[in-house]
Motif scaffolding. Structure first.
Motif, PDB file in Angstrom:
ATOM      1  N   THR A 101       1.021  -1.161  -0.090  1.00 14.09           N
ATOM      2  CA  THR A 101      -0.149   0.045   0.038  1.00 14.09           C
ATOM      3  C   THR A 101       0.979   1.204   0.110  1.00 14.09           C
ATOM      4  O   THR A 101       1.674   1.439   0.866  1.00 14.09           O
ATOM      5  CB  THR A 101      -0.943   0.032   1.193  1.00 14.09           C
ATOM      6  N   GLU A 102       0.700   2.101  -1.204  1.00 11.62           N
ATOM      7  CA  GLU A 102       1.366   3.296  -1.082  1.00 11.62           C
ATOM      8  C   GLU A 102       0.506   4.433  -0.614  1.00 11.62           C
ATOM      9  O   GLU A 102      -0.302   4.952  -1.515  1.00 11.62           O
ATOM     10  CB  GLU A 102       2.120   3.446  -2.470  1.00 11.62           C
ATOM     11  N   TYR A 103       0.622   4.888   0.548  1.00  8.32           N
ATOM     12  CA  TYR A 103      -0.446   5.616   0.953  1.00  8.32           C
ATOM     13  C   TYR A 103      -0.210   7.301   0.553  1.00  8.32           C
ATOM     14  O   TYR A 103      -1.101   7.911   0.216  1.00  8.32           O
ATOM     15  CB  TYR A 103      -0.270   6.029   2.424  1.00  8.32           C
ATOM     16  N   TRP A 104       1.035   7.612   0.178  1.00 11.52           N
ATOM     17  CA  TRP A 104       1.226   8.887  -0.432  1.00 11.52           C
ATOM     18  C   TRP A 104       0.607   8.969  -1.984  1.00 11.52           C
ATOM     19  O   TRP A 104       0.594  10.262  -2.324  1.00 11.52           O
ATOM     20  CB  TRP A 104       2.881   9.137  -0.475  1.00 11.52           C
ATOM     21  N   THR A 105       0.314   7.918  -2.502  1.00  7.27           N
ATOM     22  CA  THR A 105      -0.416   8.131  -3.683  1.00  7.27           C
ATOM     23  C   THR A 105      -1.580   7.504  -4.030  1.00  7.27           C
ATOM     24  O   THR A 105      -2.339   7.698  -4.901  1.00  7.27           O
ATOM     25  CB  THR A 105       0.777   7.203  -4.751  1.00  7.27           C
ATOM     26  N   ASP A 106      -2.199   7.113  -2.695  1.00  3.62           N
ATOM     27  CA  ASP A 106      -3.623   6.660  -2.636  1.00  3.62           C
ATOM     28  C   ASP A 106      -4.431   7.805  -2.959  1.00  3.62           C
ATOM     29  O   ASP A 106      -4.659   8.747  -1.972  1.00  3.62           O
ATOM     30  CB  ASP A 106      -3.838   5.950  -1.273  1.00  3.62           C
ATOM     31  N   VAL A 111      -4.297  11.225   1.652  1.00  6.47           N
ATOM     32  CA  VAL A 111      -3.674  11.571   3.010  1.00  6.47           C
ATOM     33  C   VAL A 111      -3.183  13.177   2.560  1.00  6.47           C
ATOM     34  O   VAL A 111      -3.141  13.816   3.688  1.00  6.47           O
ATOM     35  CB  VAL A 111      -2.704  10.577   3.226  1.00  6.47           C
ATOM     36  N   TRP A 112      -3.089  13.566   1.642  1.00  2.00           N
ATOM     37  CA  TRP A 112      -2.340  14.806   1.407  1.00  2.00           C
ATOM     38  C   TRP A 112      -3.433  15.934   1.572  1.00  2.00           C
ATOM     39  O   TRP A 112      -3.169  17.193   1.870  1.00  2.00           O
ATOM     40  CB  TRP A 112      -1.612  15.094   0.567  1.00  2.00           C
ATOM     41  N   ASP A 113      -4.746  15.589   1.105  1.00  2.00           N
ATOM     42  CA  ASP A 113      -5.672  16.698   1.073  1.00  2.00           C
ATOM     43  C   ASP A 113      -6.831  16.617   2.135  1.00  2.00           C
ATOM     44  O   ASP A 113      -7.702  17.456   2.173  1.00  2.00           O
ATOM     45  CB  ASP A 113      -6.483  16.404  -0.148  1.00  2.00           C
ATOM     46  N   THR A 114      -6.807  15.634   2.993  1.00  2.05           N
ATOM     47  CA  THR A 114      -7.675  15.357   4.215  1.00  2.05           C
ATOM     48  C   THR A 114      -6.821  15.541   5.463  1.00  2.05           C
ATOM     49  O   THR A 114      -6.066  15.001   6.004  1.00  2.05           O
ATOM     50  CB  THR A 114      -8.220  13.687   4.222  1.00  2.05           C
ATOM     51  N   ASN A 115      -7.667  16.689   6.222  1.00  2.00           N
ATOM     52  CA  ASN A 115      -7.031  16.938   7.520  1.00  2.00           C
ATOM     53  C   ASN A 115      -7.187  15.688   8.294  1.00  2.00           C
ATOM     54  O   ASN A 115      -7.946  15.054   8.364  1.00  2.00           O
ATOM     55  CB  ASN A 115      -7.767  18.033   8.161  1.00  2.00           C
ATOM     56  N   LEU A 120       1.190  18.191   9.893  1.00  5.88           N
ATOM     57  CA  LEU A 120       1.659  19.451   9.419  1.00  5.88           C
ATOM     58  C   LEU A 120       2.963  19.869  10.058  1.00  5.88           C
ATOM     59  O   LEU A 120       3.250  19.886  11.264  1.00  5.88           O
ATOM     60  CB  LEU A 120       0.866  20.571   9.873  1.00  5.88           C
ATOM     61  N   TYR A 121       3.940  20.343   9.039  1.00  5.63           N
ATOM     62  CA  TYR A 121       5.382  20.727   9.612  1.00  5.63           C
ATOM     63  C   TYR A 121       5.101  21.918  10.522  1.00  5.63           C
ATOM     64  O   TYR A 121       4.341  22.982  10.285  1.00  5.63           O
ATOM     65  CB  TYR A 121       6.182  21.399   8.438  1.00  5.63           C
ATOM     66  N   SER A 122       5.799  22.021  11.648  1.00  3.87           N
ATOM     67  CA  SER A 122       5.426  23.038  12.829  1.00  3.87           C
ATOM     68  C   SER A 122       6.276  24.071  12.703  1.00  3.87           C
ATOM     69  O   SER A 122       5.983  25.291  13.428  1.00  3.87           O
ATOM     70  CB  SER A 122       5.666  22.302  14.116  1.00  3.87           C
ATOM     71  N   GLN A 129       1.533  26.888   1.080  1.00  4.41           N
ATOM     72  CA  GLN A 129       0.858  25.999   2.126  1.00  4.41           C
ATOM     73  C   GLN A 129       1.969  25.361   2.984  1.00  4.41           C
ATOM     74  O   GLN A 129       3.122  25.291   2.404  1.00  4.41           O
ATOM     75  CB  GLN A 129       0.371  24.623   1.446  1.00  4.41           C
ATOM     76  N   PRO A 130       1.819  24.960   4.152  1.00  4.55           N
ATOM     77  CA  PRO A 130       2.552  24.448   4.925  1.00  4.55           C
ATOM     78  C   PRO A 130       2.998  22.913   4.427  1.00  4.55           C
ATOM     79  O   PRO A 130       2.182  22.282   3.859  1.00  4.55           O
ATOM     80  CB  PRO A 130       1.801  24.323   6.381  1.00  4.55           C
ATOM     81  N   ALA A 131       4.200  22.671   4.703  1.00  6.72           N
ATOM     82  CA  ALA A 131       4.606  21.104   4.327  1.00  6.72           C
ATOM     83  C   ALA A 131       3.980  20.214   5.219  1.00  6.72           C
ATOM     84  O   ALA A 131       3.425  20.420   6.500  1.00  6.72           O
ATOM     85  CB  ALA A 131       6.267  20.897   4.668  1.00  6.72           C
ATOM     86  N   LYS A 132       3.922  18.925   4.656  1.00  7.58           N
ATOM     87  CA  LYS A 132       2.993  18.040   5.409  1.00  7.58           C
ATOM     88  C   LYS A 132       4.021  16.769   5.364  1.00  7.58           C
ATOM     89  O   LYS A 132       4.773  16.407   4.406  1.00  7.58           O
ATOM     90  CB  LYS A 132       1.580  17.665   4.690  1.00  7.58           C
TER      91      LYS A 132
END
Length: 185
Positions: A101-106, A111-115, A120-122, A129-132
């Protein structure tokens, strides 16, 4: 009193004007071409800077994710296949290269668009946008000799995590994704 006018020779019938116009036209073409090239170079420089900002943003988030893994006690129970709080669990059969499972491409899990599905990078970065980042628990890293001798991994064997970070530039089109595999002993 009579004025004398200089007479124009008969063999010059506007040749100087035509030569001047051709030279002026040539100089205009060169100037327009130079301006066009200059504008293109400015766009290329701005795009390169935007990509550098995105890269630095992703690099900072990746390092923060690695520090999070190093400084926190992370048990498999903290991870799930929904990537709650950016902590993803490999639920598929493990492969030598990692999870199937490649979560970063699912795109379904997004994962990148859903809070709540990424961290989030602090820090503060220049960007739109802030880095994730996300952290994937990939199990223990055991040697073949350990498995042959005891049939399973030992508690002292290191745990393996994959940290994936995405950084953004000053425009929405500039994105850089970086990934590292982290062994924690």
């Amino acid at each position: 009193m009579r004025m004398s006018l200089h007479s124009i020779p008969c063999d010059q019938r506007g040749v100087a004007l035509i030569v001047s116009l051709v030279l002026l036209f040539t100089l205009t073409l060169i100037a327009v071409s130079s301006m066009s090239t200059s504008r293109l170079e400015q766009k290329m420089t701005a795009n390169m800077r935007d990509r550098q900002v995105a890269f630095q943003s992703a690099e900072a988030a990746l390092r923060e994710g690695e520090n999070y893994v190093q400084n926190n006690t992370l048990a498999a129970a903290n991870f799930d296949s929904s990537c709650t709080n950016g902590q993803c669990l490999c639920t598929s059969t493990m492969l030598p290269s990692g999870c199937t499972t490649e979560y970063w491409t699912d795109t379904t899990l997004a994962v990148w668009d859903t809070n709540g599905k990424h961290k989030l990078y602090s820090g503060t970065l220049i960007g739109s946008q802030p880095a994730k980042y996300i952290i994937e628990y990939m199990g223990q890293s055991c040697s073949a000799a350990t498995i042959a001798a005891s049939g399973s991994c030992q508690p002292t064997d290191p745990f393996m995590y994959r940290v994936t970070a995405i950084g953004y530039g000053q425009t929405a089109n500039a994105r850089v994704m970086l990934q590292s595999t982290y062994l924690k002993k």
